[in-house]
Design an enzyme around this catalytic site. Structure first.
Site, PDB file in Angstrom:
ATOM      1  N   ARG A   1      -7.774   2.021  -3.383  1.00  0.00           N
ATOM      2  CA  ARG A   1      -7.354   0.762  -2.752  1.00  0.00           C
ATOM      3  C   ARG A   1      -7.379  -0.388  -3.758  1.00  0.00           C
ATOM      4  NH1 ARG A   1      -6.259   0.670   2.752  1.00  0.00           N
ATOM      5  NH2 ARG A   1      -6.711  -1.546   2.957  1.00  0.00           N
TER       6      ARG A   1
ATOM      7  N   HIS B   1       0.422   3.648   0.659  1.00  0.00           N
ATOM      8  CA  HIS B   1      -0.647   3.706   1.654  1.00  0.00           C
ATOM      9  C   HIS B   1      -1.841   4.362   0.989  1.00  0.00           C
ATOM     10  CE1 HIS B   1      -2.968   4.593   5.280  1.00  0.00           C
ATOM     11  NE2 HIS B   1      -3.198   5.775   4.714  1.00  0.00           N
TER      12      HIS B   1
ATOM     13  N   ASN C   1       5.422  -2.684   0.843  1.00  0.00           N
ATOM     14  CA  ASN C   1       4.314  -2.786  -0.115  1.00  0.00           C
ATOM     15  C   ASN C   1       3.959  -1.458  -0.795  1.00  0.00           C
ATOM     16  OD1 ASN C   1       3.094  -1.587   2.051  1.00  0.00           O
ATOM     17  ND2 ASN C   1       1.466  -3.105   2.286  1.00  0.00           N
TER      18      ASN C   1
ATOM     19  N   LYS D   1       5.358   5.161  -0.274  1.00  0.00           N
ATOM     20  CA  LYS D   1       6.204   4.960   0.893  1.00  0.00           C
ATOM     21  C   LYS D   1       7.688   4.961   0.497  1.00  0.00           C
ATOM     22  CE  LYS D   1       2.735   2.003   3.211  1.00  0.00           C
ATOM     23  NZ  LYS D   1       2.555   0.603   3.655  1.00  0.00           N
TER      24      LYS D   1
ATOM     25  N   TYR E   1      -0.179   5.884  12.142  1.00  0.00           N
ATOM     26  CA  TYR E   1      -0.334   4.438  12.317  1.00  0.00           C
ATOM     27  C   TYR E   1      -0.761   4.060  13.742  1.00  0.00           C
ATOM     28  CZ  TYR E   1       1.417   3.210   7.661  1.00  0.00           C
ATOM     29  OH  TYR E   1       1.556   3.038   6.301  1.00  0.00           O
TER      30      TYR E   1
ATOM     31  N   GLU F   1      -7.106  11.587   7.808  1.00  0.00           N
ATOM     32  CA  GLU F   1      -5.704  11.494   7.376  1.00  0.00           C
ATOM     33  C   GLU F   1      -5.300  12.718   6.567  1.00  0.00           C
ATOM     34  OE1 GLU F   1      -5.384   6.595   7.294  1.00  0.00           O
ATOM     35  OE2 GLU F   1      -5.321   7.700   5.403  1.00  0.00           O
TER      36      GLU F   1
END
Ligand code: IDP
Ligand code: MG
Length: 150
Positions: A85, A115, A112, A9, A49, A126
């Site tokens: 993840r 993604h 953070n 990000k 999102y 996605e």
């Protein structure tokens, strides 16, 4: 082979952590399928999102993701969604396990760093949203047999 979308990000790009994210995913054994450095438009941000629309942090999340360029990537491997993840760590950096990216490089949930898709099905959707089919590279590595059991 399972695939997942990964974004570094805007905070990760600004803080020069793109290489760190790539290095960790490469070292884990995951195989890079696609990558592009891009400025995200509002429409793509809102589609990506959409599941968070209406939540208190939604407006801030959209302005965060379009505030500077991102590095968008597709990675693959066995259980790629869960593996990536796990390497990213929990959404809230202060709850992320030591050794994860979010633990090691972040403090706030709204900054953070990364993604990653949260299920194989969302991963496929996605990837379709962010990449054209011809941008996905099918390839093999000499080392694959030492990383992938089958
Ligand atoms: P994830 O990125 O770990 O999958 P999600 O719950 O899908 O987490 O939330 C998407 C993103 O929205 C998070 O990565 C974070 O940047 C932002 N976000 C989630 N919850 C909050 C919050 O409570 N405050 C601010 N931003 C949030
Ligand atoms: Mg999510």
């Amino acid at each position: 082979m399972e695939r997942t979308l990964v974004l570094v990000k805007p905070d990760g790009v600004q803080r020069a952590l793109v290489g760190e994210v790539i290095a960790r995913l490469e070292r884990r054994g995951l195989r890079l399928v696609a990558a592009k450095f891009m400025q995200v438009g509002k429409e793509l941000a809102e589609t990506h999102y959409a599941v968070h629309k209406g939540k208190p942090f939604y407006d801030g999340l959209i302005s965060y993701i379009i505030s500077a360029p991102v590095m968008a990537m597709v990675w693959e491997g066995p259980n790629a969604v869960a593996a990536v993840r796990q390497t990213m760590g929990s959404t809230k950096p202060t709850e992320a396990a030591p050794g994860t990216l979010r633990h090691d490089f972040a403090l706030e949930v709204g900054r953070n760093l990364t993604h990653a898709s949260d299920s194989p099905e969302n991963g496929e959707n996605e990837i379709r949203l962010w990449f054209k089919k011809e941008e996905l590279v099918e390839w093999k590595r000499e080392v694959d047999k030492w990383v992938f059991e089958k």
